[in-house]
Design a protein around this motif. Structure first.
Motif, mmCIF file in Angstrom:
data_model
loop_
_atom_site.group_PDB
_atom_site.id
_atom_site.type_symbol
_atom_site.label_atom_id
_atom_site.label_comp_id
_atom_site.label_asym_id
_atom_site.label_seq_id
_atom_site.Cartn_x
_atom_site.Cartn_y
_atom_site.Cartn_z
ATOM 1 N N THR A 172 0.871 -1.178 0.000
ATOM 2 C CA THR A 172 0.000 0.000 0.000
ATOM 3 C C THR A 172 0.907 1.227 0.000
ATOM 4 N N VAL A 173 0.883 1.998 -1.094
ATOM 5 C CA VAL A 173 1.890 3.041 -1.293
ATOM 6 C C VAL A 173 1.262 4.381 -1.636
ATOM 7 N N GLN A 223 -2.721 0.261 -4.086
ATOM 8 C CA GLN A 223 -2.143 -1.033 -3.757
ATOM 9 C C GLN A 223 -1.480 -1.562 -5.026
ATOM 10 N N VAL A 224 -0.177 -1.831 -4.931
ATOM 11 C CA VAL A 224 0.598 -2.224 -6.108
ATOM 12 C C VAL A 224 1.395 -3.489 -5.805
ATOM 13 N N MET A 225 1.759 -4.188 -6.860
ATOM 14 C CA MET A 225 2.694 -5.305 -6.712
ATOM 15 C C MET A 225 4.097 -4.737 -6.490
ATOM 16 N N GLU A 226 4.814 -5.339 -5.570
ATOM 17 C CA GLU A 226 6.193 -4.894 -5.339
ATOM 18 C C GLU A 226 7.040 -5.083 -6.600
ATOM 19 N N LEU A 227 6.731 -6.127 -7.357
ATOM 20 C CA LEU A 227 7.414 -6.369 -8.619
ATOM 21 C C LEU A 227 7.197 -5.170 -9.542
ATOM 22 N N LEU A 250 11.440 2.548 -7.448
ATOM 23 C CA LEU A 250 10.676 3.704 -6.958
ATOM 24 C C LEU A 250 10.677 3.745 -5.434
ATOM 25 N N LEU A 251 10.606 2.581 -4.812
ATOM 26 C CA LEU A 251 10.662 2.523 -3.348
ATOM 27 C C LEU A 251 12.061 2.849 -2.848
ATOM 28 N N ALA A 252 13.073 2.295 -3.521
ATOM 29 C CA ALA A 252 14.452 2.548 -3.098
ATOM 30 C C ALA A 252 14.823 4.024 -3.235
ATOM 31 N N GLU A 253 14.288 4.681 -4.252
ATOM 32 C CA GLU A 253 14.581 6.106 -4.486
ATOM 33 C C GLU A 253 13.718 7.033 -3.645
ATOM 34 N N GLY A 254 12.735 6.483 -2.932
ATOM 35 C CA GLY A 254 11.868 7.303 -2.103
ATOM 36 C C GLY A 254 10.763 8.002 -2.869
ATOM 37 N N ARG A 255 10.546 7.637 -4.120
ATOM 38 C CA ARG A 255 9.476 8.263 -4.907
ATOM 39 C C ARG A 255 8.115 7.680 -4.548
ATOM 40 N N LEU A 256 8.119 6.471 -4.023
ATOM 41 C CA LEU A 256 6.925 5.871 -3.438
ATOM 42 C C LEU A 256 7.274 5.403 -2.030
ATOM 43 N N ILE A 257 6.315 5.501 -1.128
ATOM 44 C CA ILE A 257 6.513 5.123 0.265
ATOM 45 C C ILE A 257 5.553 3.984 0.604
ATOM 46 N N ASN A 258 6.082 2.932 1.220
ATOM 47 C CA ASN A 258 5.243 1.852 1.720
ATOM 48 C C ASN A 258 4.578 2.343 2.999
ATOM 49 N N LEU A 259 3.274 2.602 2.927
ATOM 50 C CA LEU A 259 2.570 3.230 4.047
ATOM 51 C C LEU A 259 2.363 2.284 5.218
#
Length: 306
Positions: A169-170, A246-250, A255-264
């Motif tokens: 959930t991002v 809600q997205v697949m981590e794949l 985007l998560l590593a760069e901080g452009r999306l955050i795992n809420l």
């Protein structure tokens, strides 16, 4: 006159006698007894009402009728042998046309960048990739293989799991700045947050939102003004700060590593979504299908971090 299996078998025996030059040689080639060969020829002669061989104690030779029949059937038998040989070779050689029904997101993000190396390894293969949202009737539509996300429905198809990817959930930093970050999963049901929904291509309805922690699963009742059926659009809207998704981590690892999306909800990220391969039968899987399936297995292992 009915042409049946016994007549076809008799013609095969006839060809073996001609090639071997004797009933004994034909018997050895066909793994039969000489008397069995003799009976097969006698039955064929009886069915055709002609004498096929002139027999003496020392030799056997084609009669005039036998020569005429053999001249007609020899090319046909050779063609059948060649066809069978081609089929056997096809099971060992990666060649011909391979039709694959494939999920668009997986094809674009994971498969596409790696296809070149696979095609260069198999220059005699013609790969026909059909990207579509639904599996459909893959056998009736002539597909050799299908690659789809989701749990397999009950069917006669063989399914093989390729990977499981987490459901996260991002939201973007801009969204969090404007709307805040939910403290609990249930907060997403409050109406305070904008939820981007994704349409299930099989049902036409929005995918249910679930979060999982260990064995505890929570089904969330969320609503939102935006319903999409394209993963790229969902990612773009989420990155732009429109809402929570809600997205697949794949596919979003960078985007998560760069901080452009955050795992809420990092403590509620155990829900998983599978990717499966489907094919009509586990028996006599052609070499071209095996090669492509092995290739997909190799890249999904990399994608899953195996």
């Amino acid at each position: 006159m009915t042409f049946d299996e016994r007549m076809f078998s008799g013609m095969g025996v006839l060809a073996a006698v001609v090639k071997g030059g004797s009933f004994a040689a034909a018997a050895e080639a066909l793994d039969m007894t000489p008397s069995g060969v003799s009976r097969a020829i006698a039955r064929l002669e009886q069915r055709l009402a002609v004498r096929l061989f002139e027999r003496t104690t020392r030799s056997v030779s084609l009669s005039e009728d036998g020569r005429r029949l053999y001249d007609q059937i020899a090319p046909l038998l050779s063609a059948l042998e060649e066809a069978a040989g081609t089929m056997a070779e096809g099971r060992q050689s990666v060649r011909g046309r391979l039709r694959v029904n494939i999920d668009p997101f997986f094809s674009r993000l994971i498969l596409g960048p790696r296809l070149g190396s696979f095609m260069r390894r198999h220059p005699d293969l013609r790969l026909d990739l059909i990207t579509r949202e639904q599996l459909g009737d893959m056998v009736a539509e002539g597909f050799d293989l299908a690659i789809r996300f989701g749990e397999p429905a009950s069917s006669s198809l063989i399914s093989r799991k390729l990977l499981d990817t987490r459901i996260l959930t991002v939201a973007s930093p801009a969204y969090i700045k404007a709307h805040g970050r939910p403290d609990t999963p249930r907060e997403l049901e409050s109406g305070k947050h904008v939820c981007i929904q994704y349409r299930d291509p099989e049902t036409g309805r929005p995918f249910a939102w679930n979060v999982k922690r260990g064995r505890k699963l929570i089904a969330l009742r969320v609503d939102g003004p935006l319903l999409v059926n394209d993963v790229g659009t969902m990612h773009s809207a989420c990155l732009a700060g429109f809402g929570v998704a809600q997205v697949m981590e794949l596919g979003v690892e960078n985007l998560l590593a760069e901080g452009r999306l955050i795992n809420l909800l990092p403590h509620w990220s155990d829900e998983r979504f599978p990717l499966h391969a489907f094919y009509p039968s586990r028996n006599y899987l052609p070499a071209k299908t095996r090669a492509f399936l092995d290739f997909v297995l190799s890249i999904t292992g990399q994608a899953a971090g195996d």
